[in-house]
Design an enzyme around this catalytic site. Structure first.
Site, short mmCIF file in Angstrom:
data_model
loop_
_atom_site.label_atom_id
_atom_site.label_comp_id
_atom_site.label_asym_id
_atom_site.label_seq_id
_atom_site.Cartn_x
_atom_site.Cartn_y
_atom_site.Cartn_z
CG HIS A 221 21.24 -22.04 9.98
ND1 HIS A 221 22.00 -23.50 10.78
CD2 HIS A 221 22.27 -21.38 10.82
CE1 HIS A 221 22.26 -22.59 11.14
NE2 HIS A 221 23.09 -21.56 12.26
CG ASP A 254 21.56 -26.51 9.96
OD1 ASP A 254 22.03 -26.03 9.15
OD2 ASP A 254 22.24 -26.02 11.11
CB SER A 336 25.55 -20.72 12.99
OG SER A 336 24.59 -21.53 14.71
#
Length: 494
Positions: A221, A254, A336
């Site tokens: 992402h 992910d 992230s």
């Protein structure tokens, strides 16, 4: 997973921490797309005329597991009817249940609140205000002068009682295993990633050096906005910035791998640990760029292992599933893709998701922040995925060849009566069919791991590699059965 998207339903995480009671929660800073990191709220003197308190924004509903970035990646819509996810075909559609989300790209924007403005004094009070200020200045001057005199006299009579350190902070030895030592060795191998779409939207995430060829591992992402012609760059703590390109990305895991263009010759990959050996209570160190603040280090412990986490960007795109490491190290938008390290500086996970208490924040924003519940993809799984992406550019998923319900349940993962788009729930000739599994069977364990729902089963299967043999425990007509099953494989996200 994607960037910050609070308050949007995503796939369930049955074993997630219990929902806390609604309570007022501090607001979080804004992180809008495509601009510089947010600036702190200008200080307001507590006694200044017109100064107003920042109101704590209450959590008006049950907490959502929300993504923590500032932008949404491009994603593919779910396939098939709500409530079922064929193992043989991607994607499993995310159901509307309490949601997980990613630690997201920390996009940037305007300041964290409106600036303070001094209001004009009302008529008739100017003289009083001036008198009070004069009195305060006189009192301050008197107190300061008196204090200086007393200190001077005391110094002359008794001598100073101050003790100075033998060494300044910069010359202190920081032993291996200390946070400062781990940070000093690991920071040079982490990067802040900026991803920008062709429309100019994007945000900030983190990554770490995977090998000396210039490969950087991060979250899918984080780079999603740069796909299909967007721009991607990575900046090291020393300020050197490199253009980069996406080598491969795995939406379901992910995980993504990017490669620096013209990488430096002195790259130092971070050492990879063994996430299977991690124990609850072990120390953790997270490195990232929360809210665009690059090279930030936070600490905590491993709070839990094998935590089922399902996340989505909230736009109806495909879900990601993991059997995560849970940590209370502070993880925020922008963390992230960054490394989660052990006390020796070995990477044990990739920071990916946080639990949020809900939307709301300073200036009416919807950005969420850390409440001590962060989730990381175990490095043993991420390493395998990264190696596949470098080798072929596509992810490889293990599968059982059966469609299971994604409804939140504590009873197990039920094989549906029909797969997505009218396909068979049990793939003909697939692993489940060969093992004798049928529609209506409820899978309750995979090896020694309890399965309480479909998302939990998917996340657990994806911790394995195709060809691995697993033991499936299931219930049929009220009776418990056990069977050996060899996992099949599927290449790509679609």
């Amino acid at each position: 997973m994607s960037t910050e998207n609070e308050g949007t339903a995503v796939p369930p995480a049955p074993s997630a921490p219990p929902v806390p009671v609604d309570a007022p929660a501090p607001s979080a800073p804004d992180a809008s797309r495509g601009s510089a990191p947010t600036a702190p709220l200008p200080p307001v003197p507590p006694s200044a005329p017109g100064a107003q308190e920042q109101e704590l924004v209450p959590a008006g509903h049950a907490p959502a597991y929300a993504s923590s970035g500032a932008q949404d990646p491009q994603g593919h819509g779910p396939a098939g009817p709500q409530g079922s996810a064929p193992d043989a075909a991607w994607p499993p559609p995310p159901p509307a249940t309490p949601s997980y989300g990613d630690a997201g790209s920390g996009g940037s924007g305007s300041g964290w609140g409106s600036s303070y403005q001094q209001p004009a004094p009302k008529s008739g009070r100017g003289g009083l205000v001036a008198a009070i200020l004069v009195a305060a200045l006189v009192a301050g001057g008197l107190g300061g002068g008196l204090g200086y005199t007393l200190a001077k006299n005391n110094d002359n009579s008794t001598g100073s009682t101050t003790v100075s350190a033998s060494d300044g902070g910069g010359s202190l030895k920081r032993d291996p295993g200390t946070v400062a030592n781990v940070a000093a060795k690991s920071l040079p191998s982490t990067v802040t990633i900026q991803a920008e779409s062709t429309s100019g939207e994007g945000g900030t995430g983190t990554g770490f050096v995977f090998d000396t060829q210039g490969h950087i591992v991060t979250n899918n992402h984080v780079v999603a906005d740069a796909l299909d012609g967007g721009k991607l760059s990575a900046t090291f703590p020393n300020g050197k910035k490199y253009d980069a390109e996406v080598v491969g990305h795995a939406q379901g895991y992910d995980v993504a791998v990017i490669k620096l263009k013209n990488p430096p010759s002195d790259l130092k990959p971070l050492a990879l640990g063994n996430s299977d050996k991690v124990a609850v209570g072990d120390s953790t160190i997270a490195i990232g760029a929360p809210f665009g603040l690059s090279n930030t280090v936070t600490t905590g412990i491993i709070s839990a292992k094998d935590r089922p986490v399902a996340s989505s960007d909230g736009t109806g795109s495909n879900a990601s599933y993991m059997s995560a490491l849970q940590t209370d190290a502070s993880i925020n938008p922008g963390n992230s893709g960054g490394p989660l390290l052990d006390a020796s500086g070995n990477v044990i996970g990739i920071n990916s998701a946080i639990q949020s208490t809900g939307s709301g924040g300073l200036g009416g924003t919807s950005q969420s922040g850390s409440i001590g519940l962060g989730f990381a993809i175990p490095i043993n799984q991420a390493k395998y995925v990264a190696q596949q992406l470098i080798k072929t550019g596509k992810p490889v998923y293990a599968k059982i060849g059966a469609s299971v319900s994604l409804e939140d349940s504590s009873n197990g993962a039920k094989i549906t009566e029909q797969g997505a788009s009218g396909s068979d729930a049990v793939e003909a000739g697939g692993p489940a069919a060969k093992a004798g599994l049928k529609p209506g069977d409820v899978i309750t364990k995979l090896d020694d791991h309890v399965i309480d729902s479909g998302p939990t089963l998917i996340g657990e299967i994806w911790t394995h590699k195709p060809g691995d043999q697993v033991t499936i425990t299931y219930q049929r007509d009220g009776k418990t059965h056990t069977v050996q099953l060899t996992l099949g494989s599927r290449s790509g996200d679609s």
